[in-house]
Design a protein around this motif. Structure first.
Motif, mmCIF file in Angstrom:
data_model
loop_
_atom_site.group_PDB
_atom_site.id
_atom_site.type_symbol
_atom_site.label_atom_id
_atom_site.label_comp_id
_atom_site.label_asym_id
_atom_site.label_seq_id
_atom_site.Cartn_x
_atom_site.Cartn_y
_atom_site.Cartn_z
ATOM 1 N N MET A 163 0.855 -1.176 0.000
ATOM 2 C CA MET A 163 0.000 0.000 0.000
ATOM 3 C C MET A 163 0.900 1.239 0.000
ATOM 4 S SD MET A 163 -2.954 0.789 2.836
ATOM 5 C CE MET A 163 -4.145 -0.514 2.604
ATOM 6 N N VAL A 164 0.432 2.323 -0.615
ATOM 7 C CA VAL A 164 1.217 3.554 -0.527
ATOM 8 C C VAL A 164 0.322 4.772 -0.713
ATOM 9 C CG1 VAL A 164 1.903 4.083 -2.910
ATOM 10 C CG2 VAL A 164 3.505 4.484 -1.062
ATOM 11 N N SER A 165 0.737 5.862 -0.076
ATOM 12 C CA SER A 165 0.007 7.125 -0.188
ATOM 13 C C SER A 165 0.048 7.662 -1.609
ATOM 14 C CB SER A 165 0.637 8.154 0.751
ATOM 15 O OG SER A 165 0.206 9.451 0.419
ATOM 16 N N PRO A 184 -0.766 3.505 5.025
ATOM 17 C CA PRO A 184 -0.237 2.480 4.145
ATOM 18 C C PRO A 184 -0.391 2.864 2.686
ATOM 19 C CG PRO A 184 -2.353 1.833 5.028
ATOM 20 C CD PRO A 184 -1.996 3.127 5.666
ATOM 21 N N ASP A 185 0.699 2.839 1.976
ATOM 22 C CA ASP A 185 0.699 3.222 0.569
ATOM 23 C C ASP A 185 -0.290 4.353 0.398
ATOM 24 O OD1 ASP A 185 2.244 1.067 0.715
ATOM 25 O OD2 ASP A 185 1.365 0.007 -0.956
ATOM 26 N N PHE A 186 -0.126 5.330 1.273
ATOM 27 C CA PHE A 186 -1.177 6.285 1.577
ATOM 28 C C PHE A 186 -1.164 7.402 0.569
ATOM 29 C CE2 PHE A 186 -2.883 9.773 4.258
ATOM 30 C CZ PHE A 186 -4.076 9.196 4.593
ATOM 31 N N VAL A 217 5.230 1.605 -9.553
ATOM 32 C CA VAL A 217 6.305 0.633 -9.309
ATOM 33 C C VAL A 217 6.185 0.036 -7.903
ATOM 34 C CG1 VAL A 217 8.802 0.395 -9.012
ATOM 35 C CG2 VAL A 217 7.892 1.622 -10.990
ATOM 36 N N HIS A 218 5.801 0.871 -6.946
ATOM 37 C CA HIS A 218 5.672 0.401 -5.555
ATOM 38 C C HIS A 218 4.705 -0.793 -5.480
ATOM 39 C CE1 HIS A 218 5.524 1.261 -1.089
ATOM 40 N NE2 HIS A 218 4.422 0.541 -1.243
ATOM 41 N N GLU A 219 3.517 -0.634 -6.059
ATOM 42 C CA GLU A 219 2.529 -1.722 -5.971
ATOM 43 C C GLU A 219 2.957 -2.924 -6.812
ATOM 44 O OE1 GLU A 219 0.749 -1.150 -3.590
ATOM 45 O OE2 GLU A 219 0.796 1.036 -3.523
ATOM 46 N N LEU A 220 3.628 -2.666 -7.931
ATOM 47 C CA LEU A 220 4.176 -3.762 -8.732
ATOM 48 C C LEU A 220 5.199 -4.554 -7.919
ATOM 49 C CD1 LEU A 220 4.659 -5.292 -11.429
ATOM 50 C CD2 LEU A 220 6.300 -3.478 -12.018
ATOM 51 N N ALA A 221 6.099 -3.849 -7.238
ATOM 52 C CA ALA A 221 7.131 -4.523 -6.434
ATOM 53 C C ALA A 221 6.499 -5.386 -5.343
ATOM 54 C CB ALA A 221 8.079 -3.495 -5.831
ATOM 55 N N HIS A 222 5.370 -4.952 -4.827
ATOM 56 C CA HIS A 222 4.680 -5.746 -3.801
ATOM 57 C C HIS A 222 4.240 -7.110 -4.322
ATOM 58 C CE1 HIS A 222 4.338 -3.369 -0.212
ATOM 59 N NE2 HIS A 222 3.649 -2.386 -0.753
ATOM 60 N N GLN A 223 4.072 -7.264 -5.629
ATOM 61 C CA GLN A 223 3.652 -8.579 -6.130
ATOM 62 C C GLN A 223 4.681 -9.637 -5.735
ATOM 63 O OE1 GLN A 223 0.534 -8.894 -7.619
ATOM 64 N NE2 GLN A 223 0.368 -6.727 -7.084
ATOM 65 N N ASN A 236 7.291 -6.019 3.526
ATOM 66 C CA ASN A 236 6.480 -5.546 2.396
ATOM 67 C C ASN A 236 6.899 -4.136 1.993
ATOM 68 O OD1 ASN A 236 5.061 -7.788 3.363
ATOM 69 N ND2 ASN A 236 3.055 -6.873 3.004
ATOM 70 N N GLU A 237 6.752 -3.222 2.955
ATOM 71 C CA GLU A 237 6.840 -1.799 2.615
ATOM 72 C C GLU A 237 8.281 -1.335 2.426
ATOM 73 O OE1 GLU A 237 4.322 -0.698 1.603
ATOM 74 O OE2 GLU A 237 2.697 -1.744 2.619
ATOM 75 N N GLY A 238 9.220 -1.905 3.172
ATOM 76 C CA GLY A 238 10.623 -1.543 2.978
ATOM 77 C C GLY A 238 11.094 -1.918 1.584
ATOM 78 N N HIS A 239 10.740 -3.146 1.151
ATOM 79 C CA HIS A 239 11.150 -3.566 -0.191
ATOM 80 C C HIS A 239 10.438 -2.767 -1.276
ATOM 81 C CE1 HIS A 239 12.873 -7.282 1.709
ATOM 82 N NE2 HIS A 239 13.746 -7.097 0.731
ATOM 83 N N ALA A 240 9.132 -2.569 -1.134
ATOM 84 C CA ALA A 240 8.407 -1.811 -2.169
ATOM 85 C C ALA A 240 8.959 -0.394 -2.272
ATOM 86 C CB ALA A 240 6.916 -1.799 -1.858
ATOM 87 N N THR A 241 9.298 0.204 -1.128
ATOM 88 C CA THR A 241 9.884 1.546 -1.139
ATOM 89 C C THR A 241 11.272 1.526 -1.762
ATOM 90 O OG1 THR A 241 8.622 2.090 0.845
ATOM 91 C CG2 THR A 241 10.513 3.500 0.335
ATOM 92 N N SER A 252 8.017 1.888 8.574
ATOM 93 C CA SER A 252 7.961 0.657 7.780
ATOM 94 C C SER A 252 8.420 0.902 6.344
ATOM 95 C CB SER A 252 6.537 0.100 7.756
ATOM 96 O OG SER A 252 6.095 -0.182 9.059
ATOM 97 N N TYR A 253 8.236 2.110 5.839
ATOM 98 C CA TYR A 253 8.542 2.445 4.440
ATOM 99 C C TYR A 253 10.001 2.893 4.314
ATOM 100 C CZ TYR A 253 3.517 2.200 3.532
ATOM 101 O OH TYR A 253 2.232 1.775 3.398
ATOM 102 N N ASP A 254 10.251 4.147 4.681
ATOM 103 C CA ASP A 254 11.612 4.666 4.574
ATOM 104 C C ASP A 254 12.538 3.992 5.574
ATOM 105 O OD1 ASP A 254 11.161 6.734 2.515
ATOM 106 O OD2 ASP A 254 9.782 7.507 4.020
HETATM 107 ZN ZN LIG Z 1 3.190 -0.545 -0.022
#
Ligand SMILES: [Zn+2]
Length: 545
Positions: A1-3, A17-19, A369-375, A392-397, A446-448
């Motif tokens: 998820m991202v913003s 989340p992916d806010f 790309v963020h949501e794609l990476a979450h796949q 989840n979020e560290g890798h997607a970021t 969780s993200y940055d």
């Molecule tokens: Zn995310």
């Protein structure tokens, strides 16, 4: 998820989340953690107990008088009431008929599972909706509801290892507010997200059981079949591949059948009904692509999605083969208040206002790309517990950051900023791999903070070893769930040395360790009360961007 509304790094610790929306703490109705911070600091990474062996199934002499109820929780410290024990869900068959006149849904969810203990009764997560019947292995069965549980009491105990088939028929109103579960951020009162022409689905992390009864925790993945019946002319799409489409007997309805054969966490379910155009687009790296966009806005949305194939190929280069049979981007009108994008498996969700406005094209592509990476990171490899959300979020970021910075010129200053903010993020939210509460699990930490841990690991082991770790993570755990202890162990194995001493403080300490290669980097002092914008304190220019 991202913003999707904020400009980006370093995100405010008050975003979600992916806010995509305005800053704001998620609801205080979310559950509190079971352990104190002090106890947590001493704890090893939490791993859910494995299901009990089903091996007694052939033991005809076993005494079923000792059968006991399945647990009404899997013991997740951030969501202590979520999930259920005593069985392993294998497959969900979701039949839904959408009635346009009332904008309601008649549904039957059939869960196929296997008992993992001798069961006197068992439960599923289910919240709201009106049950019309419950049948076990084809016959009626006693059931009761309390809190967010549906409790099934079979007439005779079920022996461990025995398959079971539970069918729950119910009436649902996607516009209802009569739910107990709270989806953070609380833009909607359930995982149903109503739109004028139907609905979409956003249940992460803890509320997909407002849409269908399930063992609603990522540690119990299953495969899925969706049978979606809608008025002719309305589009219905779900996770996975379209298997068949056929008209109803009176030719007023169309049924579309989708299958997701890769194991999927319930929170990643996507069910779409409404005025949508399904566009097959040229694939890349052997991945079939289909986007699902609001028909009224297709001409504005589709030009923004044209880097999709390139982005898929870029991720395949870094993370390994795409883990599913299809990918696509779902862009509905009418959900801009949601404020976030979501990595629903094989079909990521993005509010159309964010895509169409394209005010900050780099930011929009980052979110795609963020949501794609979450796949790969979050979907194919799901978190063992919700405390592992940084995986989840560290890798997607991390991949979002790297996509946006192909020559690496900005990554250094970005990581420097995140490092400066790190003690403050940890003070506000807890260690990166041990968020203090569910309310903070989608904060910047969780993200940055998660991406910063990955950068530190890369600094420590070098680019080539880091790249091998990322691909090995997918190769080892695809289709499963895995936790922080698994990541530390795998990193150590790939690097050929014990990285526990290095990674444990990065993941489990409230103070930020020294950054390898950057002895001059310092953290900003923790203030008595966390400031609302760490970004502004760490890097005013970036926050204002
Ligand atoms: Zn995310």
């Amino acid at each position: 998820m991202v913003s999707t509304r904020r400009p980006g790094h370093v995100r405010s610790t008050l975003t979600g989340p992916d806010f995509l929306g305005p800053p704001g703490r998620r609801s205080a109705r979310l559950t509190r953690p079971l352990v104190t911070a002090a106890a947590a600091a001493l704890a090893a990474p939490l791993v859910l107990a494995a299901p009990a062996s089903a091996g007694s199934g052939d033991n005809l002499g076993a005494d079923l008088r000792g059968a006991r109820p399945g647990a009404e929780s899997v013991g997740d410290r951030l969501f202590p009431t979520l999930g259920n024990g005593g069985y392993d869900a294998l497959h969900y068959d979701l039949g839904m008929t959408y009635q346009a006149a009332t904008r309601t849904v008649e549904a039957t969810t059939t869960m196929t599972a296997v008992a993992t203990q001798n069961l006197s009764r068992f439960s599923l997560d289910f919240d709201g909706n009106t049950i019309t019947s419950v049948r076990l292995d084809g016959g009626p069965v006693a059931f009761a509801r309390h809190d967010e549980k549906l409790v099934i009491t079979p007439a005779r105990p079920i022996r461990a290892g025995t398959p079971l088939r539970l069918a729950v028929a119910y009436h649902a109103d996607p516009r209802s507010t009569a739910f107990t579960c709270v989806v953070p951020p609380p833009a909607t009162p359930s995982a149903w997200v109503p739109i004028d022409s139907g609905f979409v689905d956003a249940g992460q992390p803890n509320c997909e059981h407002t849409v269908f009864p399930s063992n609603d925790h990522p540690s119990d993945k299953a495969t899925y079949t969706f049978r979606l019946t809608v008025p002719q002319g309305t589009t219905a799409v779900a996770n996975g591949r379209l298997v068949s489409t056929f008209d109803g007997p009176d030719r007023t309805t169309t049924t579309s059948v989708y299958r997701e054969d890769a194991p999927m966490a319930s929170e990643l379910t996507q069910i779409v009904v409404g005025d949508f155009t399904v566009a097959q687009v040229p694939g890349a790296a052997g991945v079939a692509l289909r986007n699902v966009v609001s028909t009224a806005s297709a001409a504005q949305i589709e030009p923004v999605l044209t880097q999709e194939a390139e982005q898929v190929a870029w991720m395949v280069d870094r993370a390994g083969p795409y883990p599913f049979g299809v990918y696509g981007e779902l862009v509905p009108d009418g959900i801009d208040n949601l404020g976030f994008a979501l990595e629903t498996q094989t079909l990521s969700l993005f509010p159309s206002g964010f895509i169409k406005s394209n005010r900050n094209p780099v930011r929009v592509q980052r979110v795609l790309v963020h949501e794609l990476a979450h796949q790969w990171f979050g979907d194919s490899v799901a978190p063992a517990t919700w405390s592992d959300i940084w995986l989840n979020e560290g890798h997607a970021t991390w991949y979002e950051d790297n996509w946006a910075d192909p020559d690496g010129s900005n990554l250094l200053s970005q990581m420097h900023d995140a490092y400066a903010a790190s003690d403050r993020m940890r003070a506000a939210d807890g260690p990166v791999a041990l968020p203090d509460t569910a309310e903070v699990m989608f904060d910047n930490n969780s993200y940055d903070g998660g991406a910063l841990v990955l950068y530190a690991l890369r600094q420590e082991v070098g680019d080539a070893t880091f790249a091998r770790i990322e691909r090995a993570w997918q190769a080892r755990f695809h289709g499963r769930d895995a936790g922080t202890a698994d990541f530390i162990a795998l990193s150590s194995a790939v690097a050929g040395r014990d990285l526990r001493g290095f990674l444990t403080p990065w993941l489990y300490s409230r103070s930020t360790p020294a950054m390898p290669g950057h002895p001059d980097w310092t953290v900003l002092p923790v203030q008595p009360a966390a400031a609302p914008s760490v970004a502004a304190a760490a890097h005013p220019a970036r926050a204002a961007r």
